[in-house]
Motif scaffolding. Structure first.
Motif, short mmCIF file in Angstrom:
data_model
loop_
_atom_site.label_atom_id
_atom_site.label_comp_id
_atom_site.label_asym_id
_atom_site.label_seq_id
_atom_site.Cartn_x
_atom_site.Cartn_y
_atom_site.Cartn_z
N GLN A 1 42.52 -73.10 11.33
CA GLN A 1 43.57 -71.81 12.19
C GLN A 1 43.26 -70.45 11.54
O GLN A 1 42.47 -70.39 10.80
CB GLN A 1 44.89 -72.22 11.72
CG GLN A 1 45.33 -73.75 12.38
CD GLN A 1 45.21 -73.75 13.72
OE1 GLN A 1 44.42 -74.39 14.19
NE2 GLN A 1 46.01 -72.92 14.40
N CYS A 2 43.71 -69.36 12.01
CA CYS A 2 43.45 -68.31 11.72
C CYS A 2 42.13 -67.76 11.65
O CYS A 2 41.84 -66.65 10.62
CB CYS A 2 44.25 -67.94 10.12
SG CYS A 2 46.03 -68.48 10.35
N CYS B 1 49.13 -61.77 12.36
CA CYS B 1 48.99 -63.25 12.76
C CYS B 1 48.98 -62.92 14.30
O CYS B 1 49.66 -62.16 15.13
CB CYS B 1 50.54 -63.69 12.54
SG CYS B 1 50.98 -65.22 13.60
N SER B 2 47.98 -63.79 14.94
CA SER B 2 47.74 -63.64 16.61
C SER B 2 48.98 -64.00 17.44
O SER B 2 48.59 -64.38 18.42
CB SER B 2 46.14 -64.24 16.79
OG SER B 2 45.43 -63.13 16.50
N GLN B 3 49.92 -65.09 16.69
CA GLN B 3 51.15 -65.67 17.33
C GLN B 3 50.70 -66.83 18.25
O GLN B 3 51.40 -67.78 18.05
CB GLN B 3 51.81 -64.71 18.15
CG GLN B 3 52.26 -63.28 17.15
CD GLN B 3 53.38 -63.70 16.35
OE1 GLN B 3 54.10 -64.50 16.71
NE2 GLN B 3 53.44 -63.08 15.05
N VAL B 4 49.69 -66.87 18.99
CA VAL B 4 49.43 -67.82 19.93
C VAL B 4 48.52 -69.12 19.59
O VAL B 4 48.33 -69.98 19.92
CB VAL B 4 48.87 -67.29 21.23
CG1 VAL B 4 49.63 -65.88 21.86
CG2 VAL B 4 47.41 -66.69 20.95
N CYS B 5 47.71 -68.91 18.30
CA CYS B 5 46.58 -69.89 18.25
C CYS B 5 47.29 -71.08 17.78
O CYS B 5 46.73 -72.34 17.92
CB CYS B 5 45.51 -69.18 17.44
SG CYS B 5 45.88 -67.42 16.69
N CYS B 6 48.16 -70.94 16.88
CA CYS B 6 48.80 -72.17 16.21
C CYS B 6 49.34 -72.80 17.79
O CYS B 6 48.99 -74.26 17.71
CB CYS B 6 50.10 -72.13 15.39
SG CYS B 6 49.31 -71.65 13.52
N SER C 1 42.12 -63.79 12.13
CA SER C 1 43.41 -63.10 12.26
C SER C 1 43.88 -63.35 10.57
O SER C 1 43.33 -64.15 9.83
CB SER C 1 44.21 -64.01 13.04
OG SER C 1 43.92 -64.03 14.49
N ARG C 2 44.93 -62.58 10.31
CA ARG C 2 45.59 -62.42 9.07
C ARG C 2 44.52 -62.20 8.02
O ARG C 2 44.29 -62.91 6.85
CB ARG C 2 46.19 -63.84 8.66
CG ARG C 2 47.26 -64.23 9.94
CD ARG C 2 47.99 -65.55 9.67
NE ARG C 2 48.75 -65.54 8.22
CZ ARG C 2 49.57 -66.60 7.88
NH1 ARG C 2 49.47 -67.55 8.72
NH2 ARG C 2 49.97 -66.44 6.85
N GLN D 1 52.63 -71.17 12.60
CA GLN D 1 53.33 -70.37 13.52
C GLN D 1 54.11 -71.14 14.55
O GLN D 1 53.01 -71.28 15.82
CB GLN D 1 52.59 -69.25 14.00
CG GLN D 1 53.27 -68.32 14.93
CD GLN D 1 54.44 -67.75 14.36
OE1 GLN D 1 55.62 -68.11 14.97
NE2 GLN D 1 54.44 -66.64 13.62
N ASP E 1 49.56 -71.64 7.01
CA ASP E 1 50.99 -72.17 7.87
C ASP E 1 50.98 -72.35 9.18
O ASP E 1 49.93 -71.94 9.72
CB ASP E 1 52.15 -71.34 7.02
CG ASP E 1 52.07 -70.04 7.12
OD1 ASP E 1 51.63 -69.48 8.56
OD2 ASP E 1 52.33 -69.27 6.35
S1 SF4 Z 1 49.26 -68.07 15.27
FE1 SF4 Z 1 48.62 -69.54 13.68
S2 SF4 Z 1 46.59 -69.76 13.70
FE2 SF4 Z 1 47.03 -67.93 14.65
S3 SF4 Z 1 46.91 -66.01 13.25
FE3 SF4 Z 1 49.08 -67.07 13.43
S4 SF4 Z 1 49.35 -68.61 11.73
FE4 SF4 Z 1 46.99 -68.17 12.09
#
Ligand code: SF4
Ligand code: SF4
Length: 349
Positions: A167-168, A181-186, A171-172, A213, A211
């Motif tokens: 993850q991440c 946080c790119s919001q969508v990738c989790c 991002s972050r 999202q 963590d």
């Molecule tokens: S959505 Fe998840 S993977 Fe994407 S940047 Fe936020 S916490 Fe990381």
């Protein structure tokens, strides 16, 4: 040849389609400008993640819904393979100058809506993860595309094997100018992971994360199911991914399992990098043409209503203004359409 419309929408992805359809349904004349030869943008590569016929609410269908709505509307002028070269203020609004493969044209309108979308972070820029060098390292977008093109059996060879989602990626990380946080990738990673796990009961899936999202009402059912599906979550991200010495087709990495309090080395047959979203590379140029601001990370800046900009008559829709899922982009596009409609009503256009 110059034509007068009520609104020019720049960008024919899911947000642009939604905002154009919304305004056209209210009787407005809309010019929809798209640089590619087809509409849909990034959403065209999104695969269906239904498991055993159960929808995971990934939003992939919303593009087809939007296109079907658009097809029924005659007051949307589609300008394909068209790019914006200049935007001028004129009496009554804006004159948008456009370049097409074999013509130069322009459209005048009372308002402009930017719906130019986003770029995926290029996984090559995360050098230590070996993307583009190690065949066992892929990205979530490649997995989506392959599942879309080849069907849900595209990864059946992974049954009994070890798959890591990381993850991440991109991002972050303030060091690369993307502290957000790119919001969508989790959400997309866990939907893909669940799809694999449901189809391949013996695949071993590990998700390496800071963590998770899980925002959005549409993600609840997936999250509930994942907690039952026997996936492993590890609080820690690898620093470097290398070719495995035991099996050169696999990869290996060390990670600090924060919760277990130990450094672990482990091999995987496939690593999926959950790359994030970033502003489109031409966002600066577009902001300059329209005279609008960008935020600290380069997304188009909005006023408190999240749809209008510092320039009256210029609005933004979807993920060009912040990382958003397909469903969130559609909702935001409806909000932008409403703000634009009220603006034009007040202005008497
Ligand atoms: S959505 Fe998840 S993977 Fe994407 S940047 Fe936020 S916490 Fe990381
Ligand atoms: S929302 Fe996603 S998972 Fe559900 S049917 Fe549509 S594409 Fe498939």
């Amino acid at each position: 040849m110059q034509k007068r419309q009520d609104v020019v929408v720049i960008g024919g992805g899911v947000a642009g389609i939604t905002v154009a359809a919304n305004l056209a349904q209210r009787g407005m004349g809309v010019a929809l400008v798209e640089r590619q030869s087809t509409l849909g943008g990034n959403a065209t590569a999104v695969c269906c993640k239904a498991v055993g016929g159960e929808c995971q609410l990934c939003g992939g269908c919303l593009l087809a819904d939007g296109l079907a709505t658009l097809d029924g509307l005659t007051n949307v002028q589609r300008l394909m393979e068209t790019t914006v070269t200049q935007v001028k203020r004129v009496a009554g609004g804006f004159c948008v100058e456009l370049a097409q493969p074999d013509a130069v044209t322009s459209v005048e309108a009372g308002a402009v809506i930017l719906a130019t979308g986003f770029d995926h972070v290029d996984a090559h820029t995360k050098g230590p993860y070996g993307y583009g060098i190690l065949p066992a390292v892929t990205t979530g977008q490649e997995m989506e595309r392959r599942l879309k093109e080849q069907g849900q059996g595209a990864y059946d060879h992974l049954n009994g094997q070890r798959v890591a989602f990381i993850q991440c990626v991109g991002s972050r990380d303030e060091h690369v100018g993307r502290g957000y946080c790119s919001q969508v990738c989790c959400r997309y990673a866990l939907r893909l992971a669940r799809l694999l796990k449901k189809r391949l009961p013996d695949v071993q899936i590990s998700v390496f994360k800071m963590d998770i999202q899980t925002s959005g009402r549409d993600f609840g059912p997936t999250w509930d199911a994942i907690t039952r599906d026997g996936m492993r979550f590890v609080a820690g991200l690898p620093a470097i991914i290398r070719r495995s010495t035991e099996n050169p087709a696999s990869v290996t990495f060390l990670y600090d399992d924060i919760l277990a309090g130990q450094i672990v080395q482990e091999d995987f047959d496939l690593v999926v990098l959950s790359v994030g979203m970033q502003p489109r590379r031409d966002a600066g140029q577009m902001a300059e043409l329209l005279g609008i601001n960008r935020d600290a990370y380069g997304f188009f800046a909005t006023r408190a209503d999240e749809a209008s900009t510092i320039v009256p008559g210029v609005f933004v829709a979807g993920s060009c203004a912040a990382p958003r899922s397909i469903a969130e982009s559609v909702a935001h596009a409806q909000q932008a359409a409403e703000a634009c409609y009220l603006y034009l009503q007040e202005k008497g256009s």
